[in-house]
Design a protein around this motif. Structure first.
Motif, PDB file in Angstrom:
ATOM      1  N   VAL A  12       0.847  -1.193   0.000  1.00  0.00           N
ATOM      2  CA  VAL A  12       0.000   0.000   0.000  1.00  0.00           C
ATOM      3  C   VAL A  12       0.880   1.239   0.000  1.00  0.00           C
ATOM      4  O   VAL A  12       1.793   1.371   0.825  1.00  0.00           O
ATOM      5  CB  VAL A  12      -0.930   0.038   1.226  1.00  0.00           C
ATOM      6  CG1 VAL A  12      -1.849   1.264   1.154  1.00  0.00           C
ATOM      7  CG2 VAL A  12      -1.747  -1.247   1.340  1.00  0.00           C
ATOM      8  N   LEU A  42       0.592   4.959   0.742  1.00  0.00           N
ATOM      9  CA  LEU A  42      -0.388   5.771   1.466  1.00  0.00           C
ATOM     10  C   LEU A  42       0.218   7.095   1.918  1.00  0.00           C
ATOM     11  O   LEU A  42       1.338   7.119   2.442  1.00  0.00           O
ATOM     12  CB  LEU A  42      -0.872   4.989   2.694  1.00  0.00           C
ATOM     13  CG  LEU A  42      -1.896   5.662   3.601  1.00  0.00           C
ATOM     14  CD1 LEU A  42      -3.263   5.678   2.938  1.00  0.00           C
ATOM     15  CD2 LEU A  42      -1.971   4.937   4.945  1.00  0.00           C
ATOM     16  N   TRP A  62      -5.875  10.742   6.353  1.00  0.00           N
ATOM     17  CA  TRP A  62      -5.423   9.411   5.960  1.00  0.00           C
ATOM     18  C   TRP A  62      -5.381   8.440   7.133  1.00  0.00           C
ATOM     19  O   TRP A  62      -5.124   7.250   6.946  1.00  0.00           O
ATOM     20  CB  TRP A  62      -4.067   9.514   5.273  1.00  0.00           C
ATOM     21  CG  TRP A  62      -4.124  10.445   4.110  1.00  0.00           C
ATOM     22  CD1 TRP A  62      -3.690  11.734   4.067  1.00  0.00           C
ATOM     23  CD2 TRP A  62      -4.709  10.175   2.828  1.00  0.00           C
ATOM     24  NE1 TRP A  62      -3.962  12.286   2.832  1.00  0.00           N
ATOM     25  CE2 TRP A  62      -4.586  11.358   2.054  1.00  0.00           C
ATOM     26  CE3 TRP A  62      -5.303   9.057   2.263  1.00  0.00           C
ATOM     27  CZ2 TRP A  62      -5.040  11.438   0.753  1.00  0.00           C
ATOM     28  CZ3 TRP A  62      -5.767   9.132   0.960  1.00  0.00           C
ATOM     29  CH2 TRP A  62      -5.632  10.319   0.211  1.00  0.00           C
ATOM     30  N   CYS A  77      -8.038   5.956   6.604  1.00  0.00           N
ATOM     31  CA  CYS A  77      -7.629   5.036   5.527  1.00  0.00           C
ATOM     32  C   CYS A  77      -6.748   3.932   6.084  1.00  0.00           C
ATOM     33  O   CYS A  77      -6.914   2.750   5.740  1.00  0.00           O
ATOM     34  CB  CYS A  77      -6.874   5.806   4.439  1.00  0.00           C
ATOM     35  SG  CYS A  77      -7.868   7.014   3.551  1.00  0.00           S
ATOM     36  N   LYS A  78      -5.821   4.291   6.952  1.00  0.00           N
ATOM     37  CA  LYS A  78      -4.937   3.310   7.559  1.00  0.00           C
ATOM     38  C   LYS A  78      -5.730   2.321   8.402  1.00  0.00           C
ATOM     39  O   LYS A  78      -5.439   1.115   8.409  1.00  0.00           O
ATOM     40  CB  LYS A  78      -3.868   4.011   8.403  1.00  0.00           C
ATOM     41  CG  LYS A  78      -2.823   3.065   8.957  1.00  0.00           C
ATOM     42  CD  LYS A  78      -1.727   3.825   9.697  1.00  0.00           C
ATOM     43  CE  LYS A  78      -0.668   2.865  10.239  1.00  0.00           C
ATOM     44  NZ  LYS A  78       0.422   3.598  10.944  1.00  0.00           N
ATOM     45  N   ILE A 124      -7.228  -0.262   6.158  1.00  0.00           N
ATOM     46  CA  ILE A 124      -6.208  -1.189   5.673  1.00  0.00           C
ATOM     47  C   ILE A 124      -5.887  -2.241   6.735  1.00  0.00           C
ATOM     48  O   ILE A 124      -5.843  -3.442   6.465  1.00  0.00           O
ATOM     49  CB  ILE A 124      -4.929  -0.425   5.280  1.00  0.00           C
ATOM     50  CG1 ILE A 124      -5.201   0.487   4.081  1.00  0.00           C
ATOM     51  CG2 ILE A 124      -3.783  -1.387   4.973  1.00  0.00           C
ATOM     52  CD1 ILE A 124      -4.122   1.519   3.841  1.00  0.00           C
ATOM     53  N   ILE A 150       2.477  -1.290   4.521  1.00  0.00           N
ATOM     54  CA  ILE A 150       2.133   0.096   4.202  1.00  0.00           C
ATOM     55  C   ILE A 150       3.412   0.917   4.086  1.00  0.00           C
ATOM     56  O   ILE A 150       4.237   0.929   4.995  1.00  0.00           O
ATOM     57  CB  ILE A 150       1.225   0.714   5.285  1.00  0.00           C
ATOM     58  CG1 ILE A 150      -0.062  -0.105   5.428  1.00  0.00           C
ATOM     59  CG2 ILE A 150       0.903   2.167   4.960  1.00  0.00           C
ATOM     60  CD1 ILE A 150      -0.956   0.365   6.576  1.00  0.00           C
ATOM     61  N   THR A 171       4.447   4.824   3.526  1.00  0.00           N
ATOM     62  CA  THR A 171       3.831   6.153   3.542  1.00  0.00           C
ATOM     63  C   THR A 171       4.721   7.188   2.869  1.00  0.00           C
ATOM     64  O   THR A 171       5.950   7.096   2.905  1.00  0.00           O
ATOM     65  CB  THR A 171       3.537   6.604   4.985  1.00  0.00           C
ATOM     66  OG1 THR A 171       4.757   6.673   5.735  1.00  0.00           O
ATOM     67  CG2 THR A 171       2.583   5.638   5.670  1.00  0.00           C
ATOM     68  N   ALA A 179      -2.922   5.417  -3.305  1.00  0.00           N
ATOM     69  CA  ALA A 179      -3.625   6.704  -3.236  1.00  0.00           C
ATOM     70  C   ALA A 179      -2.877   7.686  -4.138  1.00  0.00           C
ATOM     71  O   ALA A 179      -1.819   8.201  -3.758  1.00  0.00           O
ATOM     72  CB  ALA A 179      -3.654   7.223  -1.796  1.00  0.00           C
ATOM     73  N   ASN A 196      -9.691   6.713  -3.386  1.00  0.00           N
ATOM     74  CA  ASN A 196      -9.834   8.145  -3.098  1.00  0.00           C
ATOM     75  C   ASN A 196      -9.880   8.988  -4.361  1.00  0.00           C
ATOM     76  O   ASN A 196     -10.770   9.798  -4.531  1.00  0.00           O
ATOM     77  CB  ASN A 196      -8.722   8.650  -2.180  1.00  0.00           C
ATOM     78  CG  ASN A 196      -9.087   9.963  -1.505  1.00  0.00           C
ATOM     79  OD1 ASN A 196      -9.985   9.990  -0.664  1.00  0.00           O
ATOM     80  ND2 ASN A 196      -8.423  11.040  -1.875  1.00  0.00           N
ATOM     81  N   THR A 237     -10.514   1.942   1.737  1.00  0.00           N
ATOM     82  CA  THR A 237      -9.320   1.098   1.816  1.00  0.00           C
ATOM     83  C   THR A 237      -9.670  -0.329   2.235  1.00  0.00           C
ATOM     84  O   THR A 237      -9.005  -1.279   1.800  1.00  0.00           O
ATOM     85  CB  THR A 237      -8.296   1.691   2.796  1.00  0.00           C
ATOM     86  OG1 THR A 237      -8.939   1.959   4.063  1.00  0.00           O
ATOM     87  CG2 THR A 237      -7.707   2.976   2.249  1.00  0.00           C
TER      88      THR A 237
END
Length: 372
Positions: free
Chosen positions: A93, A95, A104, A107-108, A111, A127, A129, A156, A181, A334
């Motif tokens: 991911v 992100l 966000w 969103c996390k 996930i 993830i 970032t 994203a 998104n 997500t």
């Protein structure tokens, strides 16, 4: 009890034939391929081909097997099958960092929630970032994820040009990509989960139109390079198109791009020079910054519409400085994104090109229903 006949079943399962329909009552019965083949009157090989959707099966045999599968509510033990195959899957991911932009964070959460569901299926989710303010950060972190060689990617794509390049890199390695998104392009990514952003802009326009009969309305983009932010362009397009279709001179629509750090000085200056401003449409989750500025500068009677259920946004919604919020449901986006990629890897399910979420309109009366 067989619900169709209201007769008690004393055995583990029973068979009751009414007309041409076979009803099967079960008590935690574990059906094997051999059992299903016997019930359907076909070979075990035929059942195997139907279950795994491989090889040729006659229409008559397919109908028989599917009928039995439906009657016994058959569910394959996918967990056991994956453990047996010892197959591991990796979903990466990319992100925006929730510590930099609080939007966000939800969103996390989505996930992590989905990753827990699919962990027993040997699906591992990592993830990576990036700084949502920096294209350099996006490109750097994309390379980090690319080197991990994931089986699928959830992305994203805040920066349109850079996201297109990143998706192209994954596709060269046959790595499926699903965006959330904001949608880059249906022809580039394998799928998209989120809202129809043009329609979202139209909804915001309709809301303001219902409150304002004439006057100036301003679209505000905060901390965005609009030329590289397709999601902002789409919201603006939907908003302006709605008012153009009214074919009236009662409204004047203006677009304003402001950096967050300059908002407290630039916005009052703008409103003082545009005293007929009756409505503001904020295209990001940072509506609270505008609301805070309006409150501090004592601007009243301006309707304000923005996005997302951040805590500060809700505070200003309760005090009715923000009139409406449009909930983009980032957690659900997500969660669905990870789910669809995991099901593609495990079951070979086709990734749907577009999964659109409802456009939720939130006000001071109903917000509590969305934050439980």
């Amino acid at each position: 009890m067989c619900s169709s006949t209201q007769n008690m079943c004393s055995n583990t399962y029973c068979f009751v034939k009414i007309s041409t329909v076979l009803y099967i009552c079960e008590n935690e019965k574990k059906y094997t391929i051999k059992d299903i083949a016997a019930l359907a009157g076909v070979s075990k090989g035929t059942v195997d081909r139907v279950l795994h959707k491989r090889g040729k099966v006659s229409e008559e045999a397919l109908a028989k097997v599917n009928r039995i599968l439906e009657d016994i509510d058959y569910k394959p033990n996918v967990i056991a099958r994956n453990l047996k195959n010892n197959k591991d899957y990796h979903i990466g991911v990319l992100l925006p960092n929730p510590d930099i932009d609080n939007y966000w964070k939800r969103c996390k959460e989505g996930i992590l929630s989905a990753s827990q569901v699919f962990m027993p299926f040997n699906v591992n989710v990592t993830i990576v970032t990036y700084d949502p303010r920096s294209t350099v950060s996006f490109k750097k972190k994309h390379q980090v994820l690319l080197k991990q060689n994931p089986d699928a990617v959830l992305l994203a794509p805040l920066f349109y040009k850079e996201a297109k390049k990143a998706i192209s890199d994954y596709k060269k390695l046959n790595i499926p990509v699903l965006t959330f998104n904001n949608q880059v392009s249906p022809e580039i990514a394998d799928g998209f989960v989120g809202q129809d952003l043009i329609q979202s802009g139209r909804v915001a326009a309709k809301l303001l139109h219902s409150m304002i009969k004439t006057g100036d309305i301003t679209i505000i983009h905060i901390n965005e390079d609009i030329t590289n932010a397709l999601h902002m362009q789409q919201k603006e397009k939907g908003f302006t198109t709605y008012f153009k279709e009214l074919n009236t001179s009662l409204f004047k629509i203006t677009t304003l791009q402001i950096e967050a750090k300059k908002l407290q000085t630039a916005l009052p200056e703008y409103l003082n020079s545009h005293p007929n401003t009756k409505g503001l449409f904020i295209t990001t989750s940072k509506s609270y910054l505008v609301a805070q500025t309006l409150e501090t500068a004592n601007f009243s009677d301006i309707s304000l519409i923005g996005y997302d259920l951040l805590d500060l946004n809700i505070d200003y919604l309760k005090s009715e400085i923000i009139t409406f919020l449009i909930n983009q449901n980032p957690k659900q986006q997500t969660y669905l994104g990870i789910t669809k990629l995991a099901e593609h890897l495990i079951y070979q399910n086709e990734i749907k090109k577009k999964t659109l979420l409802p456009i939720d309109i939130i006000n001071s009366e109903n917000f509590s229903l969305y934050i439980q």
